[in-house]
Design a protein around this motif. Structure first.
Motif, PDB file in Angstrom:
ATOM      1  N   ARG A 103     -89.588  14.169  -1.096  1.00 43.99           N
ATOM      2  CA  ARG A 103     -89.141  13.696   0.216  1.00 43.99           C
ATOM      3  C   ARG A 103     -89.067  12.167   0.241  1.00 43.99           C
ATOM      4  O   ARG A 103     -88.089  11.581   0.735  1.00 43.99           O
ATOM      5  CB  ARG A 103     -90.103  14.195   1.298  1.00 43.99           C
ATOM      6  CG  ARG A 103     -89.690  13.787   2.708  1.00 43.99           C
ATOM      7  CD  ARG A 103     -90.650  14.347   3.751  1.00 43.99           C
ATOM      8  NE  ARG A 103     -91.999  13.812   3.590  1.00 43.99           N
ATOM      9  CZ  ARG A 103     -93.032  14.491   3.136  1.00 43.99           C
ATOM     10  NH1 ARG A 103     -92.889  15.762   2.778  1.00 43.99           N
ATOM     11  NH2 ARG A 103     -94.226  13.922   3.021  1.00 43.99           N
ATOM     12  N   ALA A 104     -90.098  11.516  -0.325  1.00 47.87           N
ATOM     13  CA  ALA A 104     -90.113  10.053  -0.323  1.00 47.87           C
ATOM     14  C   ALA A 104     -88.977   9.485  -1.169  1.00 47.87           C
ATOM     15  O   ALA A 104     -88.364   8.473  -0.799  1.00 47.87           O
ATOM     16  CB  ALA A 104     -91.466   9.552  -0.842  1.00 47.87           C
ATOM     17  N   GLU A 105     -88.700  10.111  -2.318  1.00 48.78           N
ATOM     18  CA  GLU A 105     -87.602   9.626  -3.165  1.00 48.78           C
ATOM     19  C   GLU A 105     -86.250   9.794  -2.477  1.00 48.78           C
ATOM     20  O   GLU A 105     -85.369   8.925  -2.585  1.00 48.78           O
ATOM     21  CB  GLU A 105     -87.628  10.369  -4.499  1.00 48.78           C
ATOM     22  CG  GLU A 105     -88.791   9.959  -5.391  1.00 48.78           C
ATOM     23  CD  GLU A 105     -88.838  10.734  -6.698  1.00 48.78           C
ATOM     24  OE1 GLU A 105     -89.383  10.195  -7.678  1.00 48.78           O
ATOM     25  OE2 GLU A 105     -88.341  11.872  -6.738  1.00 48.78           O
ATOM     26  N   ARG A 106     -86.091  10.890  -1.773  1.00 45.08           N
ATOM     27  CA  ARG A 106     -84.835  11.110  -1.045  1.00 45.08           C
ATOM     28  C   ARG A 106     -84.663  10.078   0.070  1.00 45.08           C
ATOM     29  O   ARG A 106     -83.578   9.498   0.255  1.00 45.08           O
ATOM     30  CB  ARG A 106     -84.830  12.535  -0.478  1.00 45.08           C
ATOM     31  CG  ARG A 106     -83.518  12.959   0.151  1.00 45.08           C
ATOM     32  CD  ARG A 106     -83.507  14.450   0.478  1.00 45.08           C
ATOM     33  NE  ARG A 106     -84.601  14.827   1.380  1.00 45.08           N
ATOM     34  CZ  ARG A 106     -85.627  15.577   1.036  1.00 45.08           C
ATOM     35  NH1 ARG A 106     -85.731  16.031  -0.210  1.00 45.08           N
ATOM     36  NH2 ARG A 106     -86.563  15.878   1.913  1.00 45.08           N
ATOM     37  N   GLU A 107     -85.744   9.830   0.811  1.00 46.96           N
ATOM     38  CA  GLU A 107     -85.683   8.847   1.891  1.00 46.96           C
ATOM     39  C   GLU A 107     -85.509   7.432   1.348  1.00 46.96           C
ATOM     40  O   GLU A 107     -84.852   6.591   1.978  1.00 46.96           O
ATOM     41  CB  GLU A 107     -86.954   8.945   2.741  1.00 46.96           C
ATOM     42  CG  GLU A 107     -87.056  10.247   3.531  1.00 46.96           C
ATOM     43  CD  GLU A 107     -88.371  10.363   4.283  1.00 46.96           C
ATOM     44  OE1 GLU A 107     -89.201   9.431   4.162  1.00 46.96           O
ATOM     45  OE2 GLU A 107     -88.577  11.376   4.973  1.00 46.96           O
ATOM     46  N   LEU A 108     -86.071   7.156   0.157  1.00 40.61           N
ATOM     47  CA  LEU A 108     -85.916   5.833  -0.450  1.00 40.61           C
ATOM     48  C   LEU A 108     -84.464   5.575  -0.817  1.00 40.61           C
ATOM     49  O   LEU A 108     -83.945   4.460  -0.604  1.00 40.61           O
ATOM     50  CB  LEU A 108     -86.797   5.728  -1.697  1.00 40.61           C
ATOM     51  CG  LEU A 108     -86.682   4.425  -2.492  1.00 40.61           C
ATOM     52  CD1 LEU A 108     -87.072   3.220  -1.629  1.00 40.61           C
ATOM     53  CD2 LEU A 108     -87.545   4.474  -3.749  1.00 40.61           C
TER      54      LEU A 108
ATOM     55  N   ASP B  45     -81.856   6.767   0.654  1.00 37.53           N
ATOM     56  CA  ASP B  45     -81.139   6.491   1.907  1.00 37.53           C
ATOM     57  C   ASP B  45     -81.434   5.083   2.410  1.00 37.53           C
ATOM     58  O   ASP B  45     -80.516   4.365   2.860  1.00 37.53           O
ATOM     59  CB  ASP B  45     -81.544   7.517   2.968  1.00 37.53           C
ATOM     60  CG  ASP B  45     -81.066   8.931   2.638  1.00 37.53           C
ATOM     61  OD1 ASP B  45     -80.129   9.058   1.813  1.00 37.53           O
ATOM     62  OD2 ASP B  45     -81.626   9.889   3.204  1.00 37.53           O
ATOM     63  N   ALA B  46     -82.725   4.681   2.320  1.00 36.24           N
ATOM     64  CA  ALA B  46     -83.103   3.355   2.815  1.00 36.24           C
ATOM     65  C   ALA B  46     -82.433   2.252   2.006  1.00 36.24           C
ATOM     66  O   ALA B  46     -81.988   1.235   2.556  1.00 36.24           O
ATOM     67  CB  ALA B  46     -84.624   3.202   2.765  1.00 36.24           C
TER      68      ALA B  46
ATOM     69  N   ALA C   5     -84.375  -1.596   6.941  1.00 36.66           N
ATOM     70  CA  ALA C   5     -84.224  -0.648   5.836  1.00 36.66           C
ATOM     71  C   ALA C   5     -84.979  -1.127   4.602  1.00 36.66           C
ATOM     72  O   ALA C   5     -85.588  -0.316   3.888  1.00 36.66           O
ATOM     73  CB  ALA C   5     -82.745  -0.445   5.521  1.00 36.66           C
TER      74      ALA C   5
ATOM     75  N   GLU D  60     -88.598  -0.437   5.137  1.00 37.10           N
ATOM     76  CA  GLU D  60     -88.851   0.995   4.964  1.00 37.10           C
ATOM     77  C   GLU D  60     -88.842   1.369   3.482  1.00 37.10           C
ATOM     78  O   GLU D  60     -89.645   2.202   3.027  1.00 37.10           O
ATOM     79  CB  GLU D  60     -87.791   1.799   5.721  1.00 37.10           C
ATOM     80  CG  GLU D  60     -87.891   3.308   5.591  1.00 37.10           C
ATOM     81  CD  GLU D  60     -89.148   3.892   6.218  1.00 37.10           C
ATOM     82  OE1 GLU D  60     -89.356   5.109   6.070  1.00 37.10           O
ATOM     83  OE2 GLU D  60     -89.917   3.134   6.856  1.00 37.10           O
TER      84      GLU D  60
ATOM     85  N   LEU E  52     -91.804   3.186   1.304  1.00 35.50           N
ATOM     86  CA  LEU E  52     -91.555   4.415   0.547  1.00 35.50           C
ATOM     87  C   LEU E  52     -91.880   4.233  -0.936  1.00 35.50           C
ATOM     88  O   LEU E  52     -92.360   5.161  -1.592  1.00 35.50           O
ATOM     89  CB  LEU E  52     -90.105   4.857   0.729  1.00 35.50           C
ATOM     90  CG  LEU E  52     -89.759   5.397   2.124  1.00 35.50           C
ATOM     91  CD1 LEU E  52     -88.258   5.475   2.317  1.00 35.50           C
ATOM     92  CD2 LEU E  52     -90.408   6.764   2.339  1.00 35.50           C
TER      93      LEU E  52
END
Length: 367
Positions: free
Chosen positions: A67-72, A74-75, A90, A93, A97
């Motif tokens: 989840r963190a890698e996916r959100e990273l 995007d950020a 961003a 964030e 992450l």
């Protein structure tokens, strides 16, 4: 020569490979637990349950990492946008992450290293007063209290085997079993010589003395681990005695067992009958013989490794408790905690965690 970056890449690849293997195994265990046949074999069901509990931790950390890698990703994409304020948020964030990903990878490291099957077993702990006379016995009593509270914090259980009281409320020797999931894997780091520096209760001049106690942690030995032949045992019985040699009963209920091939000797007199004493003595005897076998194995491994974090060398000074300065130092990893009160009250976990992590790092570096 391997560069630090090369070591990091090797470690990262190793972790990812092990993670995929563990996730696949978690699915297999989940399906096996749902198989009606598993319920008909209590031992297999218990083994699957323990493995499921361990793998569940890996699955949880893997989901956190994913989840963190996916959100990273995007950020980082948003950080490239034209809106300066939005891009700054961003980037902040992304930094958060990145720290979360690093934390998840640190948490996964010890979970992904192949475990010693013995780590899940109960263990037998032997605490003995060493050099220092009555003060050493008092310190052994302090260690015994520390371990009792640590076991209580973990939700485990202590089963007494033998106890020999020293002067002034100290302890000459205490042998007890710790029952709980992962007991040996956690407690094994306590093996070795523990040194104390403080003003003894017996010292009137206020001088600081150094005393020591030894701790041995043995995995519980099962019948399948080693076969002990009756012909290899010499069993002597004698009358149990209390403090000062005073007889506490009128029967020869105490037992001394000598394993002739190794010379290991175990005496037991704390139980109510000769049979109970023999059973307890055999339990300790098996554990000591298995521990001797493991020590030989680990000594060979240590020659191929950069440190001796996990050799369990009983003669090694592993930790110093300095009361005047309020510090506890573990010499194997160079960790010093300036909170001796909490440690002596059973908060040993930070020391255990540091030793376990050092062992993991060493094994990862060894490939």
């Amino acid at each position: 020569m391997t560069t630090r970056a090369g070591e990091a890449d090797h470690t990262f690849a190793f972790l990812r490979d092990r993670l995929q293997e563990s996730l696949q195994r978690a699915d297999e265990v989940e399906r096996a637990l749902g198989d009606p046949d598993a319920g008909r074999d209590p031992k297999r069901l218990a083994d699957l349950g323990r493995e499921h509990a361990r793998l569940s931790q890996i699955v949880a950390e893997a989901r956190r990492l994913e989840r963190a890698e996916r959100e990273l990703a995007d950020a980082r994409e948003l950080a490239e946008g034209d809106d300066a304020d939005f891009a700054a948020e961003a980037r902040a964030e992304a930094e958060r992450l990145e720290a979360e990903i690093a934390a998840a990878e640190r948490a996964l490291k010890p979970l992904l290293i192949p475990r010693d099957p013995l780590d899940d077993r109960p263990c037998i702990v032997e605490v003995r007063a060493g050099t220092g006379g009555d003060e050493a016995a008092l310190f052994a009593a302090d260690l015994l209290r520390m371990y009792s509270r640590f076991v209580e914090r973990r939700g485990w259980r202590v089963e007494g085997i033998s106890y020999a009281e020293g002067a002034l409320g100290g302890v000459k020797e205490s042998v007890f079993k710790v029952l709980g999931d992962g007991a040996y894997g956690t407690m094994k780091w306590e093996s070795g010589v523990h040194r104390v520096q403080r003003v003894p209760a017996t010292e009137s001049a206020g001088r600081i003395h150094t005393s020591a106690a030894t701790v041995a942690v043995l995995p519980e030995a099962e019948e399948v681990d080693l076969k002990i032949e009756d012909k290899d045992l010499r069993i002597d019985v004698f009358r149990s005695s209390g403090p000062g040699g005073q007889s506490v009963n009128t029967t020869d209920s105490a037992v001394r067992i000598t394993h002739l091939p190794t010379g290991v000797v175990v005496s037991q007199q704390d139980q109510k009958s000769q049979l109970q004493n023999k059973l307890k003595a055999m339990e300790v005897l098996r554990a000591r013989i298995l521990d001797r076998m493991l020590a030989e194995r680990d000594a060979e491994r240590a020659r191929q490794r950069r440190s001796q974090v996990s050799t369990g060398d009983r003669s090694a000074k592993v930790r110093t408790y300095n009361f005047p300065q309020g510090r506890v130092t573990d010499h194997r990893v160079g960790l010093t905690l300036y909170d001796i009160g909490r440690v002596m009250d059973g908060d040993v976990q930070p020391l255990v965690d540091a030793l376990a992590l050092a062992d993991v790092e060493e094994r990862l570096a060894g490939g």
